[in-house]
Design a protein around this motif. Structure first.
Motif, PDB file in Angstrom:
ATOM      1  N   PHE A 142      87.979  75.129 -14.123  1.00 11.11           N
ATOM      2  CA  PHE A 142      88.437  75.316 -15.504  1.00 11.11           C
ATOM      3  C   PHE A 142      89.920  74.988 -15.567  1.00 11.11           C
ATOM      4  O   PHE A 142      90.641  75.009 -14.565  1.00 11.11           O
ATOM      5  CB  PHE A 142      88.163  76.732 -16.003  1.00 11.11           C
ATOM      6  CG  PHE A 142      88.604  77.836 -15.076  1.00 11.11           C
ATOM      7  CD1 PHE A 142      89.808  78.511 -15.292  1.00 11.11           C
ATOM      8  CD2 PHE A 142      87.841  78.201 -13.971  1.00 11.11           C
ATOM      9  CE1 PHE A 142      90.203  79.529 -14.448  1.00 11.11           C
ATOM     10  CE2 PHE A 142      88.251  79.219 -13.114  1.00 11.11           C
ATOM     11  CZ  PHE A 142      89.439  79.893 -13.359  1.00 11.11           C
ATOM     12  N   VAL A 143      90.411  74.684 -16.772  1.00 15.78           N
ATOM     13  CA  VAL A 143      91.792  74.229 -16.984  1.00 15.78           C
ATOM     14  C   VAL A 143      92.384  75.025 -18.139  1.00 15.78           C
ATOM     15  O   VAL A 143      91.728  75.225 -19.171  1.00 15.78           O
ATOM     16  CB  VAL A 143      91.825  72.720 -17.287  1.00 15.78           C
ATOM     17  CG1 VAL A 143      93.258  72.266 -17.556  1.00 15.78           C
ATOM     18  CG2 VAL A 143      91.209  71.920 -16.136  1.00 15.78           C
ATOM     19  N   PHE A 144      93.688  75.445 -17.976  1.00 15.92           N
ATOM     20  CA  PHE A 144      94.408  76.126 -19.047  1.00 15.92           C
ATOM     21  C   PHE A 144      95.224  75.123 -19.840  1.00 15.92           C
ATOM     22  O   PHE A 144      95.484  74.001 -19.404  1.00 15.92           O
ATOM     23  CB  PHE A 144      95.317  77.206 -18.466  1.00 15.92           C
ATOM     24  CG  PHE A 144      94.562  78.397 -17.933  1.00 15.92           C
ATOM     25  CD1 PHE A 144      94.134  79.402 -18.801  1.00 15.92           C
ATOM     26  CD2 PHE A 144      94.252  78.500 -16.585  1.00 15.92           C
ATOM     27  CE1 PHE A 144      93.436  80.489 -18.300  1.00 15.92           C
ATOM     28  CE2 PHE A 144      93.560  79.577 -16.094  1.00 15.92           C
ATOM     29  CZ  PHE A 144      93.149  80.586 -16.946  1.00 15.92           C
ATOM     30  N   SER A 145      95.666  75.563 -20.977  1.00 15.12           N
ATOM     31  CA  SER A 145      96.454  74.690 -21.852  1.00 15.12           C
ATOM     32  C   SER A 145      97.831  74.396 -21.254  1.00 15.12           C
ATOM     33  O   SER A 145      98.503  73.447 -21.670  1.00 15.12           O
ATOM     34  CB  SER A 145      96.597  75.330 -23.230  1.00 15.12           C
ATOM     35  OG  SER A 145      97.214  76.613 -23.115  1.00 15.12           O
ATOM     36  N   ARG A 183     103.912  79.696 -27.304  1.00 15.36           N
ATOM     37  CA  ARG A 183     102.434  79.631 -27.379  1.00 15.36           C
ATOM     38  C   ARG A 183     101.839  80.357 -26.180  1.00 15.36           C
ATOM     39  O   ARG A 183     102.230  80.126 -25.044  1.00 15.36           O
ATOM     40  CB  ARG A 183     101.957  78.178 -27.370  1.00 15.36           C
ATOM     41  CG  ARG A 183     100.423  78.026 -27.400  1.00 15.36           C
ATOM     42  CD  ARG A 183     100.023  76.561 -27.406  1.00 15.36           C
ATOM     43  NE  ARG A 183     100.426  75.907 -28.635  1.00 15.36           N
ATOM     44  CZ  ARG A 183     100.306  74.609 -28.860  1.00 15.36           C
ATOM     45  NH1 ARG A 183      99.798  73.828 -27.920  1.00 15.36           N
ATOM     46  NH2 ARG A 183     100.701  74.076 -30.004  1.00 15.36           N
ATOM     47  N   ALA A 184     100.778  81.193 -26.470  1.00 20.06           N
ATOM     48  CA  ALA A 184     100.065  81.913 -25.404  1.00 20.06           C
ATOM     49  C   ALA A 184      99.161  80.940 -24.658  1.00 20.06           C
ATOM     50  O   ALA A 184      98.610  80.007 -25.246  1.00 20.06           O
ATOM     51  CB  ALA A 184      99.234  83.044 -25.984  1.00 20.06           C
ATOM     52  N   PRO A 185      98.954  81.114 -23.399  1.00 20.21           N
ATOM     53  CA  PRO A 185      98.067  80.221 -22.636  1.00 20.21           C
ATOM     54  C   PRO A 185      96.597  80.403 -23.077  1.00 20.21           C
ATOM     55  O   PRO A 185      96.153  81.522 -23.355  1.00 20.21           O
ATOM     56  CB  PRO A 185      98.286  80.644 -21.193  1.00 20.21           C
ATOM     57  CG  PRO A 185      98.718  82.078 -21.278  1.00 20.21           C
ATOM     58  CD  PRO A 185      99.521  82.177 -22.537  1.00 20.21           C
ATOM     59  N   THR A 186      95.861  79.301 -23.120  1.00 23.05           N
ATOM     60  CA  THR A 186      94.429  79.321 -23.470  1.00 23.05           C
ATOM     61  C   THR A 186      93.678  78.392 -22.530  1.00 23.05           C
ATOM     62  O   THR A 186      94.273  77.548 -21.860  1.00 23.05           O
ATOM     63  CB  THR A 186      94.191  78.859 -24.923  1.00 23.05           C
ATOM     64  OG1 THR A 186      94.685  77.522 -25.066  1.00 23.05           O
ATOM     65  CG2 THR A 186      94.895  79.769 -25.922  1.00 23.05           C
ATOM     66  N   LEU A 187      92.350  78.593 -22.525  1.00 22.99           N
ATOM     67  CA  LEU A 187      91.510  77.639 -21.806  1.00 22.99           C
ATOM     68  C   LEU A 187      91.400  76.373 -22.636  1.00 22.99           C
ATOM     69  O   LEU A 187      91.298  76.405 -23.860  1.00 22.99           O
ATOM     70  CB  LEU A 187      90.104  78.211 -21.582  1.00 22.99           C
ATOM     71  CG  LEU A 187      89.952  79.240 -20.465  1.00 22.99           C
ATOM     72  CD1 LEU A 187      88.546  79.804 -20.490  1.00 22.99           C
ATOM     73  CD2 LEU A 187      90.241  78.618 -19.111  1.00 22.99           C
ATOM     74  N   THR A 188      91.367  75.238 -21.951  1.00 30.71           N
ATOM     75  CA  THR A 188      91.227  73.968 -22.652  1.00 30.71           C
ATOM     76  C   THR A 188      90.082  73.188 -22.034  1.00 30.71           C
ATOM     77  O   THR A 188      89.745  73.368 -20.858  1.00 30.71           O
ATOM     78  CB  THR A 188      92.530  73.156 -22.580  1.00 30.71           C
ATOM     79  OG1 THR A 188      92.400  72.000 -23.407  1.00 30.71           O
ATOM     80  CG2 THR A 188      92.838  72.717 -21.161  1.00 30.71           C
ATOM     81  N   GLY A 189      89.458  72.316 -22.821  1.00 30.94           N
ATOM     82  CA  GLY A 189      88.307  71.570 -22.313  1.00 30.94           C
ATOM     83  C   GLY A 189      87.104  72.480 -22.106  1.00 30.94           C
ATOM     84  O   GLY A 189      87.040  73.601 -22.616  1.00 30.94           O
ATOM     85  N   THR A 190      86.103  72.000 -21.391  1.00 29.65           N
ATOM     86  CA  THR A 190      84.876  72.761 -21.134  1.00 29.65           C
ATOM     87  C   THR A 190      84.797  73.089 -19.662  1.00 29.65           C
ATOM     88  O   THR A 190      84.739  72.178 -18.817  1.00 29.65           O
ATOM     89  CB  THR A 190      83.634  71.950 -21.545  1.00 29.65           C
ATOM     90  OG1 THR A 190      83.727  71.610 -22.926  1.00 29.65           O
ATOM     91  CG2 THR A 190      82.369  72.746 -21.309  1.00 29.65           C
ATOM     92  N   PRO A 191      84.810  74.371 -19.321  1.00 31.84           N
ATOM     93  CA  PRO A 191      84.662  74.743 -17.912  1.00 31.84           C
ATOM     94  C   PRO A 191      83.333  74.213 -17.362  1.00 31.84           C
ATOM     95  O   PRO A 191      82.345  74.073 -18.087  1.00 31.84           O
ATOM     96  CB  PRO A 191      84.695  76.259 -17.947  1.00 31.84           C
ATOM     97  CG  PRO A 191      85.402  76.602 -19.224  1.00 31.84           C
ATOM     98  CD  PRO A 191      85.022  75.541 -20.183  1.00 31.84           C
ATOM     99  N   THR A 192      83.289  73.923 -16.105  1.00 33.68           N
ATOM    100  CA  THR A 192      82.063  73.408 -15.482  1.00 33.68           C
ATOM    101  C   THR A 192      81.652  74.311 -14.342  1.00 33.68           C
ATOM    102  O   THR A 192      82.486  75.003 -13.739  1.00 33.68           O
ATOM    103  CB  THR A 192      82.273  71.984 -14.961  1.00 33.68           C
ATOM    104  OG1 THR A 192      83.303  71.988 -13.956  1.00 33.68           O
ATOM    105  CG2 THR A 192      82.652  71.036 -16.086  1.00 33.68           C
ATOM    106  N   ILE A 193      80.356  74.288 -14.065  1.00 32.65           N
ATOM    107  CA  ILE A 193      79.824  75.039 -12.931  1.00 32.65           C
ATOM    108  C   ILE A 193      78.934  74.088 -12.147  1.00 32.65           C
ATOM    109  O   ILE A 193      78.147  73.324 -12.724  1.00 32.65           O
ATOM    110  CB  ILE A 193      79.047  76.287 -13.404  1.00 32.65           C
ATOM    111  CG1 ILE A 193      78.547  77.084 -12.196  1.00 32.65           C
ATOM    112  CG2 ILE A 193      77.910  75.929 -14.345  1.00 32.65           C
ATOM    113  CD1 ILE A 193      77.987  78.463 -12.571  1.00 32.65           C
ATOM    114  N   GLY A 194      79.079  74.082 -10.852  1.00 40.02           N
ATOM    115  CA  GLY A 194      78.351  73.126 -10.024  1.00 40.02           C
ATOM    116  C   GLY A 194      76.843  73.268 -10.153  1.00 40.02           C
ATOM    117  O   GLY A 194      76.135  72.281 -10.265  1.00 40.02           O
ATOM    118  N   ASN A 195      76.333  74.464 -10.134  1.00 38.08           N
ATOM    119  CA  ASN A 195      74.894  74.703 -10.275  1.00 38.08           C
ATOM    120  C   ASN A 195      74.716  75.956 -11.110  1.00 38.08           C
ATOM    121  O   ASN A 195      75.078  77.052 -10.685  1.00 38.08           O
ATOM    122  CB  ASN A 195      74.237  74.885  -8.899  1.00 38.08           C
ATOM    123  CG  ASN A 195      72.723  74.912  -8.992  1.00 38.08           C
ATOM    124  OD1 ASN A 195      72.159  75.098 -10.061  1.00 38.08           O
ATOM    125  ND2 ASN A 195      72.067  74.717  -7.851  1.00 38.08           N
TER     126      ASN A 195
END
Length: 768
Positions: free
Chosen positions: A133-136, A107-119
């Protein structure tokens, strides 16, 4: 003993592995079908498959006691770092085997969840915020660098890319531009990752470009526009004001307290008068407020604006910096009014007058039907708007011919008249008074003082000043208390429009005088009262009462002791031409218990008539001026200046009787009154059925009857006749609207059978 080995311990996407089975020499692992494909039996595989065509006997790896088979292991797609084994479970136990655990990661790596930005909103230069942000799965850390991140050029920069857990969770800092310009507003900027540039631990690369987060660079304050409008309602003189504030972006912290009403000069303010709360649109950009205008207010210049701006901020936190002001709006909850004027207050023959109606504001609904004329004595025509704003209208008034000092009024009925906002009122406007005097040779007054009797003609009369063109003395008949007093001289004053008769004997105070004129010939000739320039003779006229203007004797000064201190001892305390002694003979009204009332109190108000200027009595009758059911109207200032009796005319209409003869009176009116009400008390034994006077046509009419606004009733054992006379009207004998009413009439009776007799039946006139 049997074994199973693979040539790789980790298999990633796109790879295969060679699997080697070593079993006993005499053991058979597979069968060969007729197509040459071997079928492997008793093998359990996780994480992939071993193809039949690829499974084969390998002689080179066989020994004297063993034989080797090989196959190609193809991993299952899209497995994420799965621990796998291959197990061979043949009959018996000598050739059973299980491979070592190996890893399948396809499996290729993907972003998982919702990235967040402080402001998400950067409003200052060099402002820094952190993106997480978090990868799979864990990445090959060396494969992920700053070059794999994308950011719009000139919109800041990314720095300090780092992992927080060995390669799966990552952070990077976003820094705003160092040279951030004022009033910069760029929305929805995107930061992305080039996934093809990174790999997981197994070496699988990501695919495509993905959006990481969006952010805004915004140091521009929000702005707003304010639009105010009036909302019509179904009620008169009632308006709502709607205020709409629209911002160029979503804002928070805005309330009704941010609206400044200090420049709204009239009308209600938000608060208790507000009809609804401040309404916010779903996008947070538009706010509306509605409130009621105070009744009877108007103003042409009004604006609202915003204040306390620091509380109003956009989503980036920028406060409103510029104070917006609304459009100018007009407040109008006041009904229009009108002023009526005329360019001539007195109209003579051949004249017309311009009537001007000036409204306080534009009135599109004004027309002829809104004009009210009381006793018009003429006609109104050519109503037209004379100003562009619709406030001023004019019309032409043409008077009726042959009227003598006829007093009239003109006003406007407000019903149906509305301004452009629908405001209106009811009732009539203030009336404008005017006089029509179009009669020629109309005698407007006759007065006598001593030996001088003055006939005052209307302004329309142009008397011939030539004294040789004059009537002889005997053309005039003057009666004093019913006895002829010869005329010894006739003098015409053309400028004053008067004829002065010199009498043979002087008239004394209180005597009743009448005057008549008989043109000496049937044609126009110089020996008559003539009109200047035309030579037309004036018409004859029947006997008219002349007002005796000999002044009353001065009241005695009680301070000198000549008559004591009691005013009732004076000859004529109330100066009504009737001595106190005579007034005190008037019978009082019977009291409710039937007992006799106070002598000299002819109207039963508890005060002697000789002590009241508005009540006058003789032995046979009592007159009340300014009367309401026989008693004085509170605050009335009417005063009787003359009350005299004379014999009934020799010639009366058939059936009419005047037991008390004629009664002449003169009354001064209160200031501002044009019509006065009277009551006349007489003995019921007279049989009087009304108070009768002659109208302008010489017909006897009953003013104490309903058609003329009067009535007859019984009070305290007396007959009371109530009637009204207008100053300057046809029943005012002097014909002048001068604040005085002179009347010559009678409490008379007539059989009811001939009421309404037609003029053709009786040459002396008829009754109503």
């Amino acid at each position: 003993m049997a074994t199973i080995t693979l040539d790789k311990t980790t298999i990633k996407a796109g790879e295969t592995a060679v699997v080697t089975f070593t079993v006993g020499k005499t053991h058979t692992m597979s069968t060969l079908n007729r197509d040459g494909v071997r079928t492997v039996m008793n093998v359990t595989i996780t994480g992939g498959t071993i193809g039949g065509y690829d499974f084969r006997y390998v002689d080179a790896l066989s020994t004297a006691t063993t034989q080797a088979y090989q196959g190609i292991f193809t991993p299952t797609a899209n497995l994420d770092r799965t621990e796998c084994t291959i197990r061979y479970d043949a009959p018996g136990t000598a050739n059973d085997a299980t491979s070592a655990t190996f890893i399948v990661d396809t499996r290729a790596p993907t972003l998982t969840g919702t990235p967040t930005i402080g402001n998400r909103n950067l409003i200052h230069a060099n402002q820094v915020t952190t993106i997480s942000f978090v990868f799979s799965e864990q990445l090959n850390q060396a494969s992920f660098t700053m070059s794999d991140l994308t950011i719009p050029a000139g919109m800041g920069r990314l720095q300090n890319l780092r992992t927080t857990d060995g390669g799966r969770s990552w952070q990077v800092d976003l820094r705003a531009p160092a040279n951030l310009a004022a009033n910069t507003e760029v929305k929805d900027l995107q930061i992305g990752i080039n996934m093809a540039g990174i790999t997981d631990v197994a070496g699988n690369p990501g695919t495509g470009n993905v959006n990481l987060v969006t952010y805004n660079i915004d140091n521009k304050p929000p702005s707003a526009t304010i639009v105010v409008s009036l909302i019509p309602t179904t009620s008169d003189n009632d308006r709502l004001i709607s205020i709409a504030i629209t911002f160029d972006e979503e804002v928070t912290g805005f309330t009704a307290d941010n609206i400044d009403f200090s420049n709204v000069h009239v009308g209600a303010r938000p608060g208790a008068d507000r009809t609804g709360a401040l309404n916010r649109s779903p996008d947070g950009r538009t706010y509306t407020l509605t409130y009621t205008v105070a009744a009877d207010t108007e103003g042409a210049t009004n604006t609202v604006r915003l204040f306390n701006l620091n509380t109003i901020r956009d989503t980036a936190g920028n406060a409103v910096a510029v104070n917006p002001t609304s459009n100018n709006f007009e407040i109008d909850a006041r009904a229009p009014t009108v002023t009526v004027t005329m360019d001539k207050e007195r109209l003579t023959a051949g004249e017309t007058a311009t009537v001007t109606f000036t409204f306080s504001e534009t009135v599109p609904g004004f027309g002829d039907t809104s004009i009210v004329m009381h006793g018009a004595n003429g006609a109104l025509s050519n109503l037209r708007q004379t100003t562009a704003d619709g406030r001023v209208w004019t019309a032409t008034f043409t008077p009726t011919a042959s009227l003598s000092n006829a007093r009239s009024q003109i006003s406007v009925n407000y019903e149906g008249i509305r301004d452009r906002y629908g405001n209106g009122r009811s009732g009539l406007s203030a009336a404008h008074n005017y006089t029509v005097d179009t009669a020629v040779f109309a005698i407007i007054s006759a007065t006598v003082n001593g030996r001088q009797l003055v006939l005052q003609y209307s302004d329309e009369t142009a008397l011939d000043p030539d004294q040789t063109h004059n009537a002889p003395n005997d053309a005039f008949v003057v009666l004093v208390d019913g006895v002829r007093n010869n005329v010894t001289g006739v003098l015409v004053d053309a400028a004053a429009k008067t004829i002065t008769l010199t009498l043979d004997s002087a008239v004394t105070r209180g005597q009743q005088v009448s005057v008549a004129y008989d043109d000496p010939s049937t044609g126009d000739d110089p020996q008559a009262v003539q009109e200047a320039t035309t030579g037309n003779d004036a018409a004859s006229f029947a006997a008219k009462p002349a007002t005796n203007v000999i002044p009353s004797p001065s009241a005695p000064d009680a301070s000198n002791g000549s008559n004591g201190s009691n005013a009732s001892d004076a000859l004529d305390s109330d100066y009504d031409s009737v001595p106190n002694a005579q007034e005190n003979q008037a019978p009082g009204l019977l009291r409710p218990d039937g007992s006799a009332g106070l002598d000299g109190d002819g109207n039963g108000d508890g005060i002697r008539d000789s002590e009241q200027v508005a009540v006058g009595s003789t032995r046979d009758l009592t007159l009340v001026a300014g009367s309401q059911d026989g008693k004085l109207i509170p605050g009335s200032n009417a005063r009787i200046t003359e009350l005299v009796r004379s014999d009934a005319p020799a010639s009366l209409p058939k059936g009419m009787e005047m037991p008390l003869g004629l009664t002449q009176f003169r009354v001064g009116l209160s200031e501002g009154r044009y019509t006065e009400s009277f009551s006349l008390y007489v003995d019921p034994a007279t049989g009087a059925t009304g108070y009768w006077v002659k109208n302008s046509a010489g017909t006897w009419v009953n003013l104490a009857s309903a058609p003329y606004g009067g009535k007859m009733s019984t009070e305290g054992g007396r007959t009371r006749l109530d009637f009204q006379i207008q100053d300057g009207g046809q029943y005012d004998a002097d014909g002048l609207a001068d604040g005085n009413i002179t009347a010559l009439g009678a409490a008379a009776k007539m059989p009811l059978s001939i009421v309404g007799q037609s003029p053709q039946v009786e040459s002396h006139g008829y009754w109503f």
